[in-house]
Enzyme design. Structure first.
Site, PDB file in Angstrom:
ATOM      1  N   GLY A 117       0.594  -1.261   0.288  1.00  0.00           N
ATOM      2  CA  GLY A 117      -0.419  -0.143   0.364  1.00  0.00           C
ATOM      3  C   GLY A 117       0.837   1.009   0.068  1.00  0.00           C
ATOM      4  N   GLY A 118       1.856   1.610  -1.331  1.00  0.00           N
ATOM      5  CA  GLY A 118       2.862   1.998  -1.119  1.00  0.00           C
ATOM      6  C   GLY A 118       3.727   2.570  -0.407  1.00  0.00           C
ATOM      7  N   GLY A 132      -3.856  -4.922  -4.526  1.00  0.00           N
ATOM      8  CA  GLY A 132      -4.305  -5.032  -6.620  1.00  0.00           C
ATOM      9  C   GLY A 132      -3.814  -5.967  -7.100  1.00  0.00           C
ATOM     10  N   ARG A 165       6.695  -5.870  -9.919  1.00  0.00           N
ATOM     11  CA  ARG A 165       5.817  -6.725  -9.670  1.00  0.00           C
ATOM     12  C   ARG A 165       4.650  -7.810 -10.507  1.00  0.00           C
ATOM     13  NH1 ARG A 165       2.288  -1.697  -6.573  1.00  0.00           N
ATOM     14  NH2 ARG A 165       4.162  -1.217  -4.985  1.00  0.00           N
ATOM     15  N   ALA A 208      -1.971   2.859 -15.632  1.00  0.00           N
ATOM     16  CA  ALA A 208      -3.223   2.670 -16.158  1.00  0.00           C
ATOM     17  C   ALA A 208      -4.059   3.983 -17.056  1.00  0.00           C
ATOM     18  CB  ALA A 208      -4.253   2.362 -14.867  1.00  0.00           C
ATOM     19  N   GLN A 223      -7.239  -0.678  -8.803  1.00  0.00           N
ATOM     20  CA  GLN A 223      -6.276  -0.339  -7.409  1.00  0.00           C
ATOM     21  C   GLN A 223      -5.582  -0.210  -7.729  1.00  0.00           C
ATOM     22  OE1 GLN A 223      -7.390  -3.650  -4.400  1.00  0.00           O
ATOM     23  NE2 GLN A 223      -8.826  -4.808  -5.607  1.00  0.00           N
ATOM     24  N   CYS A 281     -11.864 -15.967   5.329  1.00  0.00           N
ATOM     25  CA  CYS A 281     -13.125 -16.798   4.456  1.00  0.00           C
ATOM     26  C   CYS A 281     -13.490 -15.971   5.732  1.00  0.00           C
ATOM     27  CB  CYS A 281     -12.636 -18.055   5.466  1.00  0.00           C
ATOM     28  SG  CYS A 281     -14.289 -19.004   5.603  1.00  0.00           S
TER      29      CYS A 281
END
Length: 555
Positions: A52-53, A178, A201, A243, A263, A410
């Protein structure tokens, strides 16, 4: 010298039953902190970045070492306090109190923005904990797979009469969060084209089986998608591209995906989103010399991407925000109708939250995958009449590669979490499992987050921004006897846009653990039902009545 960077570090959590700490109640947080930095788990473990960054597990390597040292000496009537990734105190409490209490990235609201946080970060006074990075319960990309799968299944039901075969999803971002989209999409029957600017990635997702193929041009990627759809077999493609460029090019070509989302780490325009036309090296250099220029360029590119998403929506694509705050970023630079496409929670997930259903997860501290397979079987045994859940567990075993310590995600709710956890504790007690398990969840859950652009977007009563709820959740979990509890700010959507809490509890097979587990794993999801009942959701009100919750204002 950056105290957060050490390429010589290679962190692997201990496996087996030999303890490094004085009990499993302190061994568990130690192993889970280490597991967050496992090379197959973390995005940049050498920098303590989990996902996340810049979501980190500890403030710097000195703090990491000290946390490990303290956990190894901590007694079972002591509690360690961690302030933004730094161990700041050990206090005498009691055996049923949490062994660790964590507060990450919290700022007084007036100063709760990236500019102020980044200044504190540079001074070594703060750490961005994201959600499960700084709370030591990240389990790799699997942690978000089922939630993403559930969302895509709901998209198919709402927009395509439940038929996803021959349809495809366009998205961006193959980071820690993502990266789930590609596998979740194909599990739900869609093909997926995911744009990613960092080739390492894509390669990582290929290696861990979250992505099927890699493409270096849009034409190549579209051909792969078309071939798969013609064959009726979904495929996921990681496209090495920006993107914003790809989304806009598809609009220009008149090519409309069936589903559009994103994402990328748009929540952090400085560190998480590469502006159009920039290389990663250029961005890294500019972050050191012109932060404002990087943010401006990133937001301009986000505006291009969001405008393309709006155009694709107009052309017929089912378009949704997947919780990275990209709509807000685009809105701030002039895309006035950025919020014309919905967030995924109000559109697809909220009915689950109303019953306390969310991302329940557990980890085998033994390191033995067989312990997870045995718990999978126990879940099926205790919830026999849920074929959708059974199908998920079967697909997870077949298609999800464990990262670090074996784990399972779950989605279950109030009526099932405590009884599953108590069953796991009994399995440890009678030797069916070779070592204790820890049970936790994402902060993205029904009662643990206030995030007006994501989890609490468009609440029925307008209470989107009320953040009393995650504070109450953290307080109640502390009082109930969780093993560690965390309270964070800014996860998922960035500084100023969210507050949220996390909880983890150890099932060590003792009777004392059973009592704690029974309280925590009932009370935690019950706060989600409470929160949604208070907001006026009939599903939540009915669930509260059925489960016998004592909600004074609902009488």
């Amino acid at each position: 010298m950056d105290k957060r960077h050490d390429p010589s570090r290679r962190i692997i959590a201990p496996h087996g039953t030999r303890l490094s700490c004085k009990s499993w109640l302190t061994e568990a947080p130690m192993r889970m902190l280490m597991n967050n930095l496992h090379p197959d788990v973390a995005e940049r473990p050498e920098d303590l970045v989990v996902y996340g960054g810049i979501g980190r597990a500890a403030r710097d390597w000195d703090c990491y070492d000290k946390i490990i040292e303290v956990l190894q000496r901590l007694e079972d009537d002591e509690t360690l306090l961690v302030q933004s990734g730094k161990p700041v105190g050990v206090f005498r409490t009691h055996a049923d109190a949490p062994r660790v209490l964590i507060a990450n990235s919290n700022l007084v609201p007036h100063w709760a923005n990236w500019e102020h946080f980044n200044e504190l970060d540079k001074l070594g006074l703060a750490m961005y904990g994201q959600m499960t990075a700084g709370s030591w319960i990240y389990i790799g990309t699997q942690g978000i797979v089922q939630g993403t799968y559930e969302t895509f299944v709901s998209v198919a039901k709402q927009h395509f009469e439940g038929i996803s075969k021959g349809k495809w999803i366009l998205t961006g971002g193959l980071g820690g969060m993502g990266g789930a989209q590609t596998l979740a999409g194909t599990m739900a029957g869609f093909s997926v084209l995911a744009c990613e600017v960092d080739e390492t990635r894509i390669d990582f997702r290929l290696r861990t089986r979250y992505v099927d193929k890699k493409a270096t041009s849009l034409d190549e990627a579209l051909a792969m998608i078309e071939e798969a759809n013609q064959a009726g077999k979904p495929v996921s493609v990681g496209l090495l591209a920006n993107a914003a460029d790809v989304f806009a090019e598809l609009v220009k070509r008149g090519v409309t995906p069936d589903v559009v989302t994103d994402q990328t780490s748009a929540h952090d325009p400085l560190n998480g989103y590469l502006p159009q036309g920039w290389t990663m090296a250029e961005a890294a250099a500019m972050r050191k010399t012109d932060e404002a220029g990087v943010v401006k360029a990133a937001k301009a590119s986000m505006a291009v991407q969001v405008q393309a998403m709006l155009d694709l929506q107009t052309a017929g694509a089912a378009t949704l925000d997947y919780g990275n705050n990209i709509r807000q970023m685009a809105f701030e630079v002039g895309v006035e109708n950025a919020f014309d496409f919905p967030g995924f929670v109000p559109a697809y997930i909220r009915p689950l939250f109303c019953e306390g259903i969310g991302p329940f997860r557990w980890v085998a501290l033994s390191g033995d995958p067989e312990d997870i397979y045995k718990t999978d079987a126990k879940v099926k045994e205790l919830i026999p009449d849920n074929p959708h859940l059974h199908n998920w567990l079967d697909m997870a075993r077949e298609r999800i590669a464990f990262q670090g310590l074996p784990a399972r995600i779950c989605w279950v709710g109030l009526k099932d979490r405590a009884r599953l956890a108590l069953a796991f504790n009994e399995m440890v007690k009678n030797g069916e499992l070779s070592a204790p398990v820890v049970i936790g969840r994402d902060h993205l859950d029904s009662g643990s987050v206030a995030s007006p652009n994501r989890e609490t977007e468009s609440m029925l009563d307008g209470s989107d921004a009320v953040s009393d709820w995650p504070l109450l959740n953290a307080l109640l979990n502390t009082a109930s006897g969780a093993t560690w509890v965390s309270l964070h700010h800014g996860g998922g959507v960035g500084m100023g846009f969210s507050q949220h809490s996390g909880v983890v509890i150890v099932c060590d097979g003792t009777d004392a653990a059973a009592k704690r587990v029974g309280r925590v794993l009932w009370n935690d999801p019950a706060t989600g039902v409470m929160r949604h009942a208070d907001a006026g959701y009939e599903i939540a009100k009915n669930c509260a009545k059925e489960q016998g919750l004592d909600l004074p204002m609902q009488e």
